[in-house]
Design an enzyme around this catalytic site. Structure first.
Site, mmCIF file in Angstrom:
data_model
loop_
_atom_site.group_PDB
_atom_site.id
_atom_site.type_symbol
_atom_site.label_atom_id
_atom_site.label_comp_id
_atom_site.label_asym_id
_atom_site.label_seq_id
_atom_site.Cartn_x
_atom_site.Cartn_y
_atom_site.Cartn_z
ATOM 1 C CB SER A 81 4.699 -5.906 9.033
ATOM 2 O OG SER A 81 4.647 -6.784 7.935
HETATM 3 N N1 SAH Z 1 6.362 -4.954 3.069
HETATM 4 C C1 SAH Z 1 5.020 -4.442 3.029
HETATM 5 C C2 SAH Z 1 3.998 -5.376 3.637
HETATM 6 C C3 SAH Z 1 3.655 -6.387 2.652
HETATM 7 S S1 SAH Z 1 2.207 -7.367 2.833
HETATM 8 C C4 SAH Z 1 4.895 -3.089 3.676
HETATM 9 O O1 SAH Z 1 5.898 -2.586 4.206
HETATM 10 O O2 SAH Z 1 3.814 -2.514 3.629
HETATM 11 C C5 SAH Z 1 2.679 -8.587 1.640
HETATM 12 C C6 SAH Z 1 2.652 -8.123 0.210
HETATM 13 O O3 SAH Z 1 3.149 -9.205 -0.579
HETATM 14 C C7 SAH Z 1 1.246 -7.837 -0.311
HETATM 15 O O4 SAH Z 1 1.212 -6.533 -0.822
HETATM 16 C C8 SAH Z 1 1.029 -8.889 -1.387
HETATM 17 O O5 SAH Z 1 0.254 -8.422 -2.470
HETATM 18 C C9 SAH Z 1 2.456 -9.203 -1.799
HETATM 19 N N2 SAH Z 1 2.649 -10.506 -2.452
HETATM 20 C C10 SAH Z 1 2.069 -11.685 -2.187
HETATM 21 N N3 SAH Z 1 2.546 -12.650 -3.001
HETATM 22 C C11 SAH Z 1 3.479 -12.055 -3.791
HETATM 23 C C12 SAH Z 1 4.333 -12.499 -4.837
HETATM 24 N N4 SAH Z 1 4.339 -13.769 -5.256
HETATM 25 N N5 SAH Z 1 5.157 -11.609 -5.420
HETATM 26 C C13 SAH Z 1 5.180 -10.309 -5.039
HETATM 27 N N6 SAH Z 1 4.401 -9.815 -4.053
HETATM 28 C C14 SAH Z 1 3.564 -10.673 -3.437
#
Ligand code: SAH
Length: 210
Positions: free
Chosen positions: A62
């Site tokens: 993000s």
């Molecule tokens: N917090 C992260 C950004 C995350 S992007 C950072 O600091 O870089 C969102 C993430 O959520 C992705 O990596 C995606 O694979 C994950 N995601 C999506 N659905 C999910 C689920 N049901 N459980 C766990 N992770 C999930």
């Protein structure tokens, strides 16, 4: 050329303080955590820009401001236990670990989980537990949490995550499908939540595990 440390000072001044981030502990965490280590090597020169960046597998880290706003909304205390859904690069988890006691972070994509876990270990974070799994289930093993932060967007508030929050605990989460809103929910004594809408956001969808 500025050093990464100078880049972080500029990021804090022009992206965070110039908007509405006031919590000095949050700003200090942004000064400390080396965001450029969490982005792919070929995108390192953009690591401190005011934008989200791709991290592989269709996912993104993000924009710094959004990470800061969500973190500030959690109002973490030094002893707090936090659950993060969506480890991604691990950057948000590292920021949380600077402010809280224990961080549990769940990632669905095994490759992202492994990469983030290795990096966080290499950086010496001993208060982060990275788990590979489906965030819709939460992580009941360490519940209840003082705070839960979700960094992928589900269509509605996931019940498991509310139930794993302690009474008085805070959940910060983007909710919606084509249009998403960042929500801060506080858990009441009767298990219901009081919700505040913060602002519109764009996150990757929260996916269901297989
Ligand atoms: N917090 C992260 C950004 C995350 S992007 C950072 O600091 O870089 C969102 C993430 O959520 C992705 O990596 C995606 O694979 C994950 N995601 C999506 N659905 C999910 C689920 N049901 N459980 C766990 N992770 C999930």
């Amino acid at each position: 050329m500025r050093t990464p440390a100078e880049d972080r000072e500029q990021m804090i001044l022009y992206q965070l303080e110039s908007r509405d981030i006031r919590d000095q502990l949050v700003l200090d965490a942004f000064l400390k955590v080396e965001r450029h280590l969490f982005v792919p090597p070929e995108l390192r020169s953009f690591a401190y820009d005011d934008v989200p960046l791709p991290i592989g597998w269709g996912q993104t880290i993000s924009q710094p401001y959004v990470v800061a706003k969500m973190t500030e909304l959690l109002a973490l205390g030094k002893q707090d236990r936090v659950l993060e859904i969506g480890t991604g690069s691990g950057y948000q988890a590292a920021i949380l670990a600077e402010l809280a006691g224990e961080v549990y972070t769940i990632e669905l994509v095994p490759e992202l989980h492994r990469r983030a876990q290795e990096l966080l270990e290499r950086l010496g974070y001993t208060n982060i537990r990275a788990i590979c799994g489906d965030g819709y289930l939460g992580y009941p093993e360490a519940a209840p949490y003082d705070a839960v932060i979700v960094t992928a967007a589900p269509p509605t508030l996931p019940e498991n995550l509310v139930s794993q929050l302690r009474t008085g605990g805070t959940l910060v989460i983007p909710v919606g499908e084509s249009e998403q809103t960042l929500i801060r929910a506080t858990k009441n004594g009767d298990g219901t939540t009081s919700q505040e809408r913060i602002f519109p956001v764009i996150f990757v969808p929260m996916k269901h595990g297989l």
